[in-house]
Structures are given as structure tokens and as C-alpha cells.
Design a protein around this motif. Structure first.
Motif, short mmCIF file in Angstrom:
data_model
loop_
_atom_site.label_atom_id
_atom_site.label_comp_id
_atom_site.label_asym_id
_atom_site.label_seq_id
_atom_site.Cartn_x
_atom_site.Cartn_y
_atom_site.Cartn_z
N GLU A 1 -42.13 55.15 -20.70
CA GLU A 1 -42.41 54.07 -19.75
C GLU A 1 -43.87 54.06 -19.28
O GLU A 1 -44.37 53.02 -18.84
N LEU A 2 -44.56 55.19 -19.36
CA LEU A 2 -45.89 55.31 -18.75
C LEU A 2 -46.89 54.25 -19.21
O LEU A 2 -47.55 53.63 -18.37
N PRO A 3 -47.06 54.00 -20.52
CA PRO A 3 -48.02 52.97 -20.91
C PRO A 3 -47.67 51.59 -20.36
O PRO A 3 -48.57 50.79 -20.05
N ASN B 1 -50.07 49.42 -17.80
CA ASN B 1 -50.49 48.08 -18.20
C ASN B 1 -49.72 46.97 -17.48
O ASN B 1 -49.85 45.80 -17.83
N ARG B 2 -48.90 47.37 -16.50
CA ARG B 2 -48.16 46.42 -15.66
C ARG B 2 -47.29 45.48 -16.50
O ARG B 2 -47.23 44.28 -16.27
N ILE B 3 -46.62 46.07 -17.48
CA ILE B 3 -45.73 45.32 -18.36
C ILE B 3 -44.31 45.41 -17.79
O ILE B 3 -43.83 46.51 -17.51
N PRO B 4 -43.63 44.29 -17.60
CA PRO B 4 -42.30 44.31 -16.98
C PRO B 4 -41.21 44.82 -17.93
O PRO B 4 -41.45 45.02 -19.12
N ASP B 5 -40.02 44.98 -17.37
CA ASP B 5 -38.83 45.38 -18.15
C ASP B 5 -39.05 46.72 -18.84
O ASP B 5 -38.67 46.91 -20.00
N ARG B 6 -39.67 47.63 -18.10
CA ARG B 6 -40.11 48.89 -18.69
C ARG B 6 -38.95 49.74 -19.21
O ARG B 6 -39.03 50.30 -20.30
N ARG B 7 -37.91 49.87 -18.44
CA ARG B 7 -36.83 50.79 -18.82
C ARG B 7 -36.15 50.35 -20.11
O ARG B 7 -35.90 51.17 -20.99
N ALA C 1 -36.28 52.48 -23.61
CA ALA C 1 -35.03 52.94 -24.23
C ALA C 1 -34.92 52.43 -25.67
O ALA C 1 -34.49 53.16 -26.57
N GLU C 2 -35.34 51.20 -25.92
CA GLU C 2 -35.31 50.65 -27.28
C GLU C 2 -36.27 51.39 -28.20
O GLU C 2 -35.95 51.65 -29.37
N ALA C 3 -37.44 51.74 -27.67
CA ALA C 3 -38.42 52.47 -28.48
C ALA C 3 -37.88 53.84 -28.88
O ALA C 3 -38.04 54.28 -30.03
N LEU C 4 -37.23 54.51 -27.95
CA LEU C 4 -36.63 55.82 -28.25
C LEU C 4 -35.48 55.69 -29.23
O LEU C 4 -35.31 56.53 -30.12
N GLU C 5 -34.69 54.63 -29.09
CA GLU C 5 -33.58 54.41 -30.02
C GLU C 5 -34.10 54.21 -31.44
O GLU C 5 -33.52 54.73 -32.41
N GLN C 6 -35.21 53.49 -31.58
CA GLN C 6 -35.79 53.26 -32.90
C GLN C 6 -36.27 54.55 -33.55
O GLN C 6 -36.31 54.65 -34.78
N LEU C 7 -36.59 55.54 -32.73
CA LEU C 7 -37.03 56.84 -33.24
C LEU C 7 -35.87 57.83 -33.33
O LEU C 7 -36.09 59.04 -33.51
N GLY C 8 -34.63 57.37 -33.17
CA GLY C 8 -33.45 58.22 -33.31
C GLY C 8 -33.22 59.14 -32.13
O GLY C 8 -32.61 60.21 -32.30
N ARG D 1 -43.85 56.55 -27.29
CA ARG D 1 -44.77 56.23 -26.20
C ARG D 1 -45.99 55.48 -26.73
O ARG D 1 -46.49 54.55 -26.10
N SER D 2 -46.48 55.88 -27.90
CA SER D 2 -47.68 55.24 -28.46
C SER D 2 -47.42 53.81 -28.91
O SER D 2 -48.34 53.00 -28.98
N LEU D 3 -46.16 53.48 -29.22
CA LEU D 3 -45.82 52.18 -29.79
C LEU D 3 -45.22 51.20 -28.80
O LEU D 3 -45.16 50.00 -29.07
N VAL D 4 -44.79 51.68 -27.64
CA VAL D 4 -43.95 50.86 -26.76
C VAL D 4 -44.68 49.62 -26.23
O VAL D 4 -44.06 48.58 -25.97
N ALA D 5 -45.99 49.69 -26.09
CA ALA D 5 -46.76 48.54 -25.58
C ALA D 5 -47.26 47.65 -26.72
O ALA D 5 -48.10 46.78 -26.50
N ASN D 6 -46.75 47.88 -27.93
CA ASN D 6 -47.12 47.08 -29.11
C ASN D 6 -48.62 47.06 -29.37
O ASN D 6 -49.24 45.99 -29.46
#
Length: 225
Positions: A105-107, A111-117, A121-128, A152-157
Motif C-alpha cells: 500500500e505504501l506507494p 502518491n495519494r492513489i485511492p482504493d489502496r487496500r 491485495a490484487e497485486a499480491l494475489e497476482q504474485l501468488g 510493491r514496485s508494480l502496484v502504482a502501475n
């Protein structure tokens, strides 16, 4: 996407300046998977830090698309770093008291991006790692920690991911697993990936490799598939 023109970096010491980079020129296209090889002290990590707006060059021009990064203020460089880049480090750089979900969630928070949780969670699911989202680093294996760092590196696209020795703290099999994940992400997301390594078998995952020595690029080659 990235163009470096005559980039030099010198550090002042009591014995005089130490030159980490010496008039480096480099172009990296969008969607490219580039590895940077070299022994310790060759300048590869310094080059990556300048690319990622973590450090400034002493001389030269850095163009990110058409933007001259070298002339930006620290505040503008920080904002650019948050929008454009994701980072993966050898020792994961995870905070010991935060869960995997909170790490990712940190990035989004910075960067004040909404819907962080949900996004984390989706980013972690994609990484198994859907069954590890509430685990802290001490409860995860080295490979799992690095997958959290990748999420974490990918979550903010980001458009560019910079990985500094991402397998350096891992055994060979786990390292190959991590490189397989990164290689697949380049293809699936069309991101630009730059990996710093001193290991040939890691560089061979990339499509292009440069070799550095004494602050210079001495070889630039396409890796055949």
C-alpha cells in the motif's frame, strides 16, 4: 523512453573527486528488458540511481521522453519518481512491523492513489501471495519477501521498474523463479525493466545487456533467444 547523454558522476572525498560515471551515453526503449552488468565499483548502481531520480549526475543530460530530468527541482524529481518508477532491491527494503498488504500500500499512499487496500491485495494475489497478505517479513521466506517487493514496485502501475541485484540474497532456484516472474511481467504489462546484476545467468534473462567497467559502458549487446 530514456536517453542519457554524457552522464558523469563524481563524489568528493578528502583525497579528491572519485568518478563513478564517465560521460555515459545510453538509450532505453519503452518495453525493453535491459540488464546492467559489472563488478562492484563499476558504476552500475550509480547509473541506476540516476535513472530512477534517486541521485543527480554531476554533468550531462537525462531525457525521460522529452523531459530534461537533470534540470528539475528536488520536489519535481520526487513527483516524477513516484509516477514513473518502481524499485526492487537486493535486501527487499521491507519494513519489519508492516504486513505484506501494508508494504504494498505504501506507494499508493505516497502518491495519494485511492482504493489502496483493494489494489494492494490484487497485486499480491497476482504474485501468488493471497494467503500471505497479513504476514510480516519475519514470517515470509526470502522468495516471498522479494515477491512482496515486486508487488510493491508494480502496484502504482509504473512505466519503468528498476531492480538492483534482485536475486542477490536468494538461492539459485529462488532467484530463477523471481527472474521468471519479472520476465513474464515485462511481456504482460509492457513495462520497461532494468536489472543491475553481476551474474551472467541473471543477465541472460534480459533481451539486451550492457557491461560496465570503471564508470564506462564497454559493451552493449542484444541477447539472442
Amino acid at each position: 523512453m530514456i536517453e542519457l547523454r554524457g552522464i558523469s558522476k563524481a563524489y568528493e572525498t578528502g583525497a579528491g573527486p572519485v568518478h563513478a560515471l564517465n560521460s555515459v551515453g545510453l538509450k532505453i526503449e519503452s518495453g525493453e528488458f535491459l540488464s546492467i552488468m559489472g563488478q562492484s565499483g563499476s558504476g552500475k548502481s550509480t547509473l541506476m540511481n540516476i535513472m530512477g531520480c534517486l541521485d543527480r549526475s554531476t554533468e550531462g543530460q537525462y531525457l525521460l521522453e522529452d523531459l530534461d530530468v537533470a534540470n528539475l527541482s528536488d520536489k519535481s524529481r520526487s513527483a516524477l519518481r513516484g509516477r514513473w518508477f518502481g524499485f526492487i532491491f537486493q535486501n527487499y527494503n521491507l519494513l519489519p512491523r508492516l504486513s505484506a498488504l501494508e508494504q504494498v500500500e505504501l506507494p499508493l499512499l505516497y502518491n495519494r492513489i485511492p482504493d489502496r487496500r483493494r489494489r494492494a491485495a490484487e497485486a499480491l494475489e497476482q504474485l501468488g501471495l493471497s494467503d500471505r497478505i497479513y504476514h510480516r517479513p519475519s514470517q515470509l521466506s526470502g522468495g516471498q519477501q522479494q515477491r512482496v517487493a515486486i508487488a510493491r514496485s508494480l502496484v502504482a502501475n509504473p512505466q519503468v521498474v528498476l531492480a538492483d541485484e534482485p536475486t542477490g540474497a536468494l538461492d539459485t532456484d529462488t532467484g530463477n523463479e523471481i527472474m521468471g516472474i519479472l520476465s513474464d511481467l515485462v511481456k504482460e504489462r509492457q513495462i520497461t525493466l532494468v536489472v543491475v546484476t553481476h551474474e551472467l545467468h541473471i543477465a541472460n534473462w534480459s533481451n539486451r545487456s550492457i557491461l560496465m567497467r570503471d564508470g564506462l559502458i564497454i559493451e552493449d549487446s542484444i541477447i539472442a533467444r
